[in-house]
Scaffold this motif. Sequence first.
Motif, PDB file in Angstrom:
ATOM      1  N   CYS A  31      35.370  36.461  42.655  1.00 25.80           N
ATOM      2  CA  CYS A  31      36.620  36.511  41.897  1.00 25.80           C
ATOM      3  C   CYS A  31      36.942  35.086  41.484  1.00 25.80           C
ATOM      4  N   SER A  32      37.644  34.938  40.387  1.00 27.02           N
ATOM      5  CA  SER A  32      38.074  33.579  40.057  1.00 27.02           C
ATOM      6  C   SER A  32      39.480  33.561  39.488  1.00 27.02           C
ATOM      7  N   PHE A  33      40.119  32.398  39.643  1.00 18.96           N
ATOM      8  CA  PHE A  33      41.509  32.205  39.251  1.00 18.96           C
ATOM      9  C   PHE A  33      41.617  30.767  38.759  1.00 18.96           C
ATOM     10  N   GLY A  34      42.156  30.608  37.574  1.00 18.55           N
ATOM     11  CA  GLY A  34      42.164  29.297  36.928  1.00 18.55           C
ATOM     12  C   GLY A  34      43.180  28.287  37.430  1.00 18.55           C
ATOM     13  N   ALA A  72      48.010  32.490  35.145  1.00 17.79           N
ATOM     14  CA  ALA A  72      46.599  32.895  35.056  1.00 17.79           C
ATOM     15  C   ALA A  72      46.436  34.249  35.726  1.00 17.79           C
ATOM     16  N   GLU A  73      45.372  34.927  35.380  1.00 14.59           N
ATOM     17  CA  GLU A  73      45.054  36.210  36.014  1.00 14.59           C
ATOM     18  C   GLU A  73      43.782  36.037  36.835  1.00 14.59           C
ATOM     19  N   VAL A  74      43.657  36.856  37.848  1.00 19.55           N
ATOM     20  CA  VAL A  74      42.439  36.841  38.662  1.00 19.55           C
ATOM     21  C   VAL A  74      41.406  37.698  37.935  1.00 19.55           C
ATOM     22  N   THR A  75      40.209  37.189  37.801  1.00 16.84           N
ATOM     23  CA  THR A  75      39.148  37.986  37.190  1.00 16.84           C
ATOM     24  C   THR A  75      38.031  38.169  38.200  1.00 16.84           C
ATOM     25  N   SER A  76      37.349  39.293  38.081  1.00 19.99           N
ATOM     26  CA  SER A  76      36.203  39.509  38.974  1.00 19.99           C
ATOM     27  C   SER A  76      35.022  39.936  38.129  1.00 19.99           C
ATOM     28  N   GLU A  77      33.866  39.913  38.774  1.00 21.45           N
ATOM     29  CA  GLU A  77      32.652  40.319  38.062  1.00 21.45           C
ATOM     30  C   GLU A  77      32.671  41.822  37.842  1.00 21.45           C
ATOM     31  N   ARG A  78      31.670  42.289  37.096  1.00 22.56           N
ATOM     32  CA  ARG A  78      31.491  43.728  36.943  1.00 22.56           C
ATOM     33  C   ARG A  78      31.056  44.300  38.293  1.00 22.56           C
ATOM     34  N   ASN A  79      31.142  45.629  38.414  1.00 19.65           N
ATOM     35  CA  ASN A  79      30.717  46.291  39.647  1.00 19.65           C
ATOM     36  C   ASN A  79      29.265  45.944  39.962  1.00 19.65           C
ATOM     37  N   LYS A  80      28.963  45.916  41.245  1.00 27.29           N
ATOM     38  CA  LYS A  80      27.628  45.463  41.654  1.00 27.29           C
ATOM     39  C   LYS A  80      26.860  46.525  42.426  1.00 27.29           C
ATOM     40  N   ILE A 100      43.501  33.026  49.965  1.00 26.32           N
ATOM     41  CA  ILE A 100      42.716  34.104  49.343  1.00 26.32           C
ATOM     42  C   ILE A 100      42.345  35.071  50.458  1.00 26.32           C
ATOM     43  N   LEU A 101      42.540  36.358  50.178  1.00 24.45           N
ATOM     44  CA  LEU A 101      42.244  37.380  51.175  1.00 24.45           C
ATOM     45  C   LEU A 101      41.361  38.451  50.532  1.00 24.45           C
ATOM     46  N   TRP A 102      40.318  38.854  51.240  1.00 23.94           N
ATOM     47  CA  TRP A 102      39.438  39.917  50.745  1.00 23.94           C
ATOM     48  C   TRP A 102      39.614  41.147  51.616  1.00 23.94           C
ATOM     49  N   LYS A 103      39.790  42.307  50.954  1.00 20.71           N
ATOM     50  CA  LYS A 103      39.895  43.575  51.693  1.00 20.71           C
ATOM     51  C   LYS A 103      38.835  44.543  51.188  1.00 20.71           C
ATOM     52  N   HIS A 104      38.360  45.367  52.085  1.00 20.64           N
ATOM     53  CA  HIS A 104      37.349  46.373  51.748  1.00 20.64           C
ATOM     54  C   HIS A 104      37.972  47.761  51.834  1.00 20.64           C
ATOM     55  N   TYR A 131      44.910  36.736  45.664  1.00 16.67           N
ATOM     56  CA  TYR A 131      45.222  35.308  45.600  1.00 16.67           C
ATOM     57  C   TYR A 131      46.724  35.187  45.822  1.00 16.67           C
ATOM     58  N   GLU A 132      47.105  34.612  46.954  1.00 14.01           N
ATOM     59  CA  GLU A 132      48.533  34.429  47.235  1.00 14.01           C
ATOM     60  C   GLU A 132      48.953  33.064  46.708  1.00 14.01           C
ATOM     61  N   THR A 133      49.898  33.073  45.754  1.00 17.27           N
ATOM     62  CA  THR A 133      50.333  31.803  45.162  1.00 17.27           C
ATOM     63  C   THR A 133      51.777  31.532  45.578  1.00 17.27           C
ATOM     64  N   HIS A 134      52.207  30.268  45.470  1.00 19.69           N
ATOM     65  CA  HIS A 134      53.585  30.011  45.889  1.00 19.69           C
ATOM     66  C   HIS A 134      54.614  30.289  44.802  1.00 19.69           C
ATOM     67  N   SER A 135      54.202  30.348  43.535  1.00 13.90           N
ATOM     68  CA  SER A 135      55.229  30.614  42.523  1.00 13.90           C
ATOM     69  C   SER A 135      54.996  31.900  41.733  1.00 13.90           C
ATOM     70  N   GLU A 136      53.780  32.408  41.749  1.00 17.26           N
ATOM     71  CA  GLU A 136      53.482  33.578  40.913  1.00 17.26           C
ATOM     72  C   GLU A 136      53.262  34.854  41.729  1.00 17.26           C
ATOM     73  N   GLY A 137      53.574  34.819  43.000  1.00 19.12           N
ATOM     74  CA  GLY A 137      53.360  36.004  43.822  1.00 19.12           C
ATOM     75  C   GLY A 137      51.882  36.189  44.147  1.00 19.12           C
ATOM     76  N   THR A 138      51.489  37.428  44.421  1.00 23.37           N
ATOM     77  CA  THR A 138      50.091  37.698  44.773  1.00 23.37           C
ATOM     78  C   THR A 138      49.398  38.351  43.588  1.00 23.37           C
ATOM     79  N   LYS A 139      48.251  37.815  43.243  1.00 21.00           N
ATOM     80  CA  LYS A 139      47.470  38.367  42.131  1.00 21.00           C
ATOM     81  C   LYS A 139      46.141  38.839  42.694  1.00 21.00           C
ATOM     82  N   SER A 140      45.605  39.908  42.100  1.00 22.35           N
ATOM     83  CA  SER A 140      44.365  40.438  42.665  1.00 22.35           C
ATOM     84  C   SER A 140      43.443  41.033  41.615  1.00 22.35           C
ATOM     85  N   SER A 141      42.243  41.294  42.027  1.00 25.40           N
ATOM     86  CA  SER A 141      41.251  41.955  41.191  1.00 25.40           C
ATOM     87  C   SER A 141      40.314  42.750  42.099  1.00 25.40           C
TER      88      SER A 141
END
Length: 372
Positions: free
Chosen positions: A152-155, A132-140, A163-167, A224-234
Amino acid sequence: MMIPVTCRIGLQVSFLLLLIGQTHGRVTAPARLKAPVDKPFTLTCTLSKDRGETLREVRWLDDKNQTLLSYQPGNRDSVSGQQHVELATSPKDSSAITIRRVGFRDEGCYTCIFELSPSGSKQGQTCLTVDAEVTSERNKTAVSGKKASLSCSFGLPEKVQQILWKHTPAQGESTEVASFAKRSDPMIEPAYQGRVWLSASLSDSQLTIQPVAIQDEGCYTCFYETHSEGTKSSVVCLSTYVLPKPQVSYKTTSPGVIEANCTSVSRPPAEIVWNVETDNRTIGPPATVHLRQDDGTTLVISTLTVQSGLLKDVSVKCLVHHKGLESPIAVSMNTKIGTALTILISVTTVAALLVMSLCFCLWKCFLRKEDE
Ligand SMILES: *[C@@H]1O[C@H](CO)[C@@H](O)[C@H](O)[C@H]1NC(C)=O
Ligand SMILES: *[C@@H]1O[C@H](CO)[C@@H](O)[C@H](O)[C@H]1NC(C)=O
Ligand SMILES: *[C@@H]1O[C@H](CO)[C@@H](O)[C@H](O)[C@H]1NC(C)=O
Ligand SMILES: *[C@@H]1O[C@H](CO)[C@@H](O)[C@H](O)[C@H]1NC(C)=O
């Protein structure tokens, strides 16, 4: 050294076969496949049949060797199997099944078994990884002082460990804002505590900032840090608006000439136009200055010079347009309202005087009667 042409072709073919996948006996199937979550996915096995062999039955087994689907080729009525899979159309001597909606539980190795007569069964195997891919909303955009929610969401929450958020501000370094790990509470970095919240979800992650400040502008990355798919982000970016609260002031600069200023402090800068009653013509071109403030807002001053006589006839308004406003704010130089107010005050005064004199008369009459 020259490799004979036939040999080279042979090498290429075997290399291709390696690429396509494993060959179990004479069944070819891709060894590993990635299937996107929540979508249908088709698995295919191809048989290379010898002359004189007949295909009696095809069976598909799941990871636990349970029958997913079985059928006799050429007989649609013979298809039986589980609800979440269906037989897909496939070329002759191959078999394909479709998983209607791939989920985390569909991950594993699938076996296809071809029952041949007279030679017996041949089988192939494909291992499926659900992706799965991480998806996020449009810019706000958010109004300064109000609330902003970024998500953000991940299926595949089953695969997520943290899950880690950076600014990342427009200028400057990225900083960690918040994180949420499996079997723990959301963690907010000290610098953001009290005005940032993170949802306790490994699939739909929502970062809420309240009250929003201009410094919160920039882009936010959810990892999104996963155990088999590495880290995915949006990435989702936030702009902060400061809405204008325009004001009009004016003074007489020389006899018969009035200078009016319409001022607005906002982010991004507002656009100021002057409107003379229903007509949009300005009387003499207005002069506009932009002054950047230290807090990130911009002060815009639009100066219009008018003949004082004009203010008596028409109402002069300044219209402030801003991206954060649904419609522009109109501020009147209240010349007409002023006249209306004068009339209102006069009427009220006259009425009050009348009431007072009436009271006085009544009191007089009353006193007279008392005296008698
Ligand atoms: C499924 O069957 C194969 C042999 O056909 C065996 O090697 C494998 O261990 C079995 N898997 C399970 C989960 O029972
Ligand atoms: C969001 O904003 C960033 C920077 O402000 C920009 O680079 C990006 O293209 C924008 N994305 C969308 C989907 O508008
Ligand atoms: C209008 O603004 C200018 C600065 O842009 C200032 O010099 C002037 O005094 C202001 N006039 C009024 C009436 O406020
Ligand atoms: C003023 O109004 C006229 C029509 O009423 C329009 O064509 C014109 O674009 C307007 N000008 C501005 C600056 O809004």
